[in-house]
Design an enzyme around this catalytic site. Structure first.
Site, PDB file in Angstrom:
ATOM      1  N   SER A 134      -9.289  -8.274  -8.871  1.00  0.00           N
ATOM      2  CA  SER A 134      -8.046  -8.232  -8.106  1.00  0.00           C
ATOM      3  C   SER A 134      -7.889  -9.537  -7.355  1.00  0.00           C
ATOM      4  CB  SER A 134      -8.094  -7.064  -7.105  1.00  0.00           C
ATOM      5  OG  SER A 134      -7.016  -7.112  -6.195  1.00  0.00           O
ATOM      6  N   TYR A 147     -11.578  -1.444  -0.308  1.00  0.00           N
ATOM      7  CA  TYR A 147     -11.243  -1.976  -1.640  1.00  0.00           C
ATOM      8  C   TYR A 147     -11.614  -3.452  -1.737  1.00  0.00           C
ATOM      9  CZ  TYR A 147      -8.406  -2.750  -5.851  1.00  0.00           C
ATOM     10  OH  TYR A 147      -7.974  -3.070  -7.118  1.00  0.00           O
TER      11      TYR A 147
END
Length: 275
Positions: A134, A147
């Protein structure tokens, strides 16, 4: 020439689902794994091999891979680790058990599957391992500490693995998408509700913006791309003779990757705090 095979996790929707369709269209035999059996059944109706793999269940990882290897005669050309979830909330409000849970799904389960796949690829003399990271593996954003942490850990492990696999015929790549259309926000709600006691948090009033973002759809994010943008990068990573170590996908990923290289940390923090 025999048909190439790839195992893709997290195929119930979003990036994984599009990758399964896209690689099949390119001639690959796709094993489209999902966490829930009902999603696997839906994909089987579409003609996919669909083993159940839940990263939080080590037995399902072993059984799912065994199903794949039985179908291929013991070989596997590529693995795309993709399944993951978000667990939003401030770091100070996230119980350690909540952090353990997301690491089990977003990191430890990936490591389990990688370790099981490497001997297969080593025996056949080649393989591709592609990890879906990501933009939040490059920079951090507030409210996403859990996350962020899993993706930073993933980046470190994958960079190490890539170096360790030099000369083995096993190529390792990272894909760093940024804003891509998916259900990650919707799927984060149960984890937020399970772990974050926001009403009794010291910054309870600050949770209004996060809760609005979670519960009320406001349309696509700025620079959001469809999952097919990731699939195009994946195709290069598994088909090109010299796959890249990293694949940026969206404008924010390119931008943040550049800013991290050139800006002092305090300046970058100021930008990210307003994001």
């Amino acid at each position: 020439m025999s048909q190439k095979t790839i195992l893709i996790t997290g195929c119930s929707s979003g990036i994984g689902y599009d990758a399964a369709l896209g690689l099949r269209d390119r001639g690959w035999r796709v094993f489209a794994a999902c966490r829930r059996e009902e999603d696997c059944a839906r994909l089987r109706e579409l003609g996919f091999d669909a083993p159940r793999i839940d990263y939080q269940d080590g037995a399902s990882i072993d059984a799912g891979l065994a199903e794949v290897l039985k179908a291929t005669g013991g070989t596997l050309d590529a693995l795309f680790n993709n399944g993951a979830f978000a667990s939003p909330g401030l770091v100070e409000d996230m119980p350690t058990d909540g952090l353990r849970a997301i690491f089990e799904a977003n990191f430890f389960g990936w490591h389990h599957l990688i370790r099981a796949v490497i001997p297969v690829m080593r025996a056949q003399g080649h393989g591709r391992i592609v990890q879906c990271s990501s933009v939040l593996g490059l920079v951090t954003l507030p409210w996403r500490g859990a996350y962020n942490s899993t993706k930073f850990a993933l980046e470190g492990m994958t960079d190490t693995l890539r170096i360790e696999m030099r000369g083995t015929g096993i190529h390792v790549s990272l894909i760093e998408p940024g804003p891509v259309t998916s259900k990650i926000r919707e799927n984060a709600i149960p984890h937020f509700e399970r772990w974050i006691d926001w009403e009794n948090a010291p910054r309870a009033e600050d949770y209004a913006k996060l809760r609005h973002r979670l519960y009320q759809s406001s349309g696509p994010d700025a620079f959001e791309l469809p999952p097919s943008a990731v699939t195009r990068k994946l195709a290069h990573a598994v088909e090109h003779p010299r796959p890249r170590p990293r694949y940026y996908v969206t404008t924010p990923t390119y931008l943040m990757g550049g800013l991290k290289r050139v800006l002092p940390t305090r300046w970058l923090d100021a930008i990210l705090a307003r994001a």
